[in-house]
Design a protein around this motif. Structure first.
Motif, PDB file in Angstrom:
ATOM      1  N   MET A 127       0.822  -1.212   0.000  1.00  0.00           N
ATOM      2  CA  MET A 127       0.000   0.000   0.000  1.00  0.00           C
ATOM      3  C   MET A 127       0.861   1.268   0.000  1.00  0.00           C
ATOM      4  N   ALA A 128       2.082   1.191   0.523  1.00  0.00           N
ATOM      5  CA  ALA A 128       2.977   2.345   0.474  1.00  0.00           C
ATOM      6  C   ALA A 128       3.386   2.672  -0.963  1.00  0.00           C
ATOM      7  N   HIS A 129       3.248   1.702  -1.862  1.00  0.00           N
ATOM      8  CA  HIS A 129       3.588   1.885  -3.274  1.00  0.00           C
ATOM      9  C   HIS A 129       2.344   1.994  -4.157  1.00  0.00           C
ATOM     10  N   ALA A 130       1.164   2.049  -3.559  1.00  0.00           N
ATOM     11  CA  ALA A 130      -0.085   2.036  -4.320  1.00  0.00           C
ATOM     12  C   ALA A 130      -0.294   3.337  -5.091  1.00  0.00           C
ATOM     13  N   ALA A 131      -0.977   3.206  -6.217  1.00  0.00           N
ATOM     14  CA  ALA A 131      -1.248   4.354  -7.089  1.00  0.00           C
ATOM     15  C   ALA A 131      -2.413   5.201  -6.606  1.00  0.00           C
ATOM     16  N   GLY A 132      -3.219   4.657  -5.706  1.00  0.00           N
ATOM     17  CA  GLY A 132      -4.369   5.401  -5.209  1.00  0.00           C
ATOM     18  C   GLY A 132      -5.654   5.086  -5.945  1.00  0.00           C
ATOM     19  N   THR A 133      -5.704   3.971  -6.661  1.00  0.00           N
ATOM     20  CA  THR A 133      -6.936   3.572  -7.336  1.00  0.00           C
ATOM     21  C   THR A 133      -7.799   2.759  -6.372  1.00  0.00           C
ATOM     22  N   PRO A 134      -9.101   2.672  -6.628  1.00  0.00           N
ATOM     23  CA  PRO A 134      -9.991   1.977  -5.702  1.00  0.00           C
ATOM     24  C   PRO A 134      -9.644   0.502  -5.457  1.00  0.00           C
ATOM     25  N   ALA A 135      -9.065  -0.178  -6.430  1.00  0.00           N
ATOM     26  CA  ALA A 135      -8.792  -1.611  -6.291  1.00  0.00           C
ATOM     27  C   ALA A 135      -7.407  -1.923  -5.723  1.00  0.00           C
ATOM     28  N   ASP A 136      -6.611  -0.903  -5.417  1.00  0.00           N
ATOM     29  CA  ASP A 136      -5.249  -1.150  -4.918  1.00  0.00           C
ATOM     30  C   ASP A 136      -5.230  -2.044  -3.685  1.00  0.00           C
ATOM     31  N   GLU A 137      -6.103  -1.756  -2.734  1.00  0.00           N
ATOM     32  CA  GLU A 137      -6.086  -2.519  -1.492  1.00  0.00           C
ATOM     33  C   GLU A 137      -6.434  -3.985  -1.728  1.00  0.00           C
ATOM     34  N   ALA A 138      -7.442  -4.249  -2.544  1.00  0.00           N
ATOM     35  CA  ALA A 138      -7.814  -5.631  -2.843  1.00  0.00           C
ATOM     36  C   ALA A 138      -6.650  -6.356  -3.516  1.00  0.00           C
ATOM     37  N   LEU A 139      -5.990  -5.686  -4.447  1.00  0.00           N
ATOM     38  CA  LEU A 139      -4.847  -6.304  -5.116  1.00  0.00           C
ATOM     39  C   LEU A 139      -3.691  -6.536  -4.148  1.00  0.00           C
ATOM     40  N   ALA A 140      -3.493  -5.620  -3.218  1.00  0.00           N
ATOM     41  CA  ALA A 140      -2.446  -5.822  -2.208  1.00  0.00           C
ATOM     42  C   ALA A 140      -2.747  -7.069  -1.376  1.00  0.00           C
ATOM     43  N   HIS A 141      -4.012  -7.293  -1.053  1.00  0.00           N
ATOM     44  CA  HIS A 141      -4.389  -8.502  -0.318  1.00  0.00           C
ATOM     45  C   HIS A 141      -4.150  -9.756  -1.160  1.00  0.00           C
ATOM     46  N   LEU A 142      -4.503  -9.704  -2.449  1.00  0.00           N
ATOM     47  CA  LEU A 142      -4.309 -10.862  -3.326  1.00  0.00           C
ATOM     48  C   LEU A 142      -2.825 -11.191  -3.491  1.00  0.00           C
ATOM     49  N   ILE A 143      -2.022 -10.173  -3.722  1.00  0.00           N
ATOM     50  CA  ILE A 143      -0.581 -10.381  -3.902  1.00  0.00           C
ATOM     51  C   ILE A 143       0.051 -10.841  -2.591  1.00  0.00           C
ATOM     52  N   GLY A 144      -0.378 -10.248  -1.487  1.00  0.00           N
ATOM     53  CA  GLY A 144       0.134 -10.663  -0.185  1.00  0.00           C
ATOM     54  C   GLY A 144      -0.192 -12.111   0.109  1.00  0.00           C
ATOM     55  N   GLY A 145      -1.408 -12.520  -0.211  1.00  0.00           N
ATOM     56  CA  GLY A 145      -1.786 -13.920  -0.014  1.00  0.00           C
ATOM     57  C   GLY A 145      -0.917 -14.857  -0.823  1.00  0.00           C
ATOM     58  N   TRP A 146      -0.687 -14.506  -2.095  1.00  0.00           N
ATOM     59  CA  TRP A 146       0.180 -15.347  -2.922  1.00  0.00           C
ATOM     60  C   TRP A 146       1.582 -15.420  -2.319  1.00  0.00           C
TER      61      TRP A 146
END
Length: 191
Positions: free
Chosen positions: A21-40
């Motif tokens: 999230m410190a590298h997120a672009a600020g789009t609405p789906a960033d957090e969900a993608l961070a969770h998906l990538i973190g899970g992987w």
């Protein structure tokens, strides 16, 4: 209203999520993608290293949502999920319901369809920390589907039921969900 979390994510998951999230672009789906990538990254779920998108599409997704992050996911830890016969239909259903105003929505449709190929609850197969994050993701990217699941049916069951409904395939013999012997299989807590 979202159900409260029944458990806290591990410190490793929290740290990885915060880093992403410190590298997120600020789009609405960033957090969900961070969770998906973190899970992987933590070995959760069935998604492959490219989340089922292919290398080029995954790289474009990362550039869009985490532009300052250099991400080299490496090789898959486990075999890629076997894409069942219904994969294309599920991907099509999700793509048709995705909100085009949400950056990455088409990619998220494909990622969720890939997660549906696993054998556990969808949130687990996607490597998410809980069902709550899945519900938030679906509400963001697929608002009509979220609204249609007014009974809070388990998401994978709901998506398959919706797919069958759209194809006029009715396998339930009960007159309503409340009268069905399998009610708890579809609506019981997933945590």
């Amino acid at each position: 209203m979202l159900a409260p979390l029944t458990h806290r994510p591990s410190p490793a998951r929290q740290a990885l999520h915060a880093h992403l999230m410190a590298h997120a672009a600020g789009t609405p789906a960033d957090e969900a993608l961070a969770h998906l990538i973190g899970g992987w990254a933590l070995g959760d779920g069935v998604l492959p290293a490219d989340l089922g998108l292919g290398a080029e599409r995954f790289a474009a997704l990362m550039t869009c949502h985490f532009p300052s992050l250099v991400w080299r996911p490496g090789a898959d830890r486990a075999p890629r999920p076997v894409l069942q016969a219904e994969f294309g239909d599920l991907a099509g259903l999700l793509a048709a319901e995705a909100d085009p105003a949400v950056p990455g929505s088409a990619d998220l449709a494909l990622i969720i369809a890939t997660g549906c190929m696993g054998a556990d609850h969808l949130w687990q197969d996607l490597g998410l920390p809980s069902r709550r994050e899945l519900s938030q993701l679906i509400a963001l990217v697929f608002p009509a589907l979220a609204a249609a699941n007014s009974g809070d049916m388990k998401w994978k069951k709901f998506l398959y039921r919706e797919l069958c409904r759209r194809e006029n395939i009715f396998v339930c013999t009960a007159p309503s969900c409340a009268a069905c012997d399998d009610f708890t299989l579809c609506f019981a807590p997933e945590e």
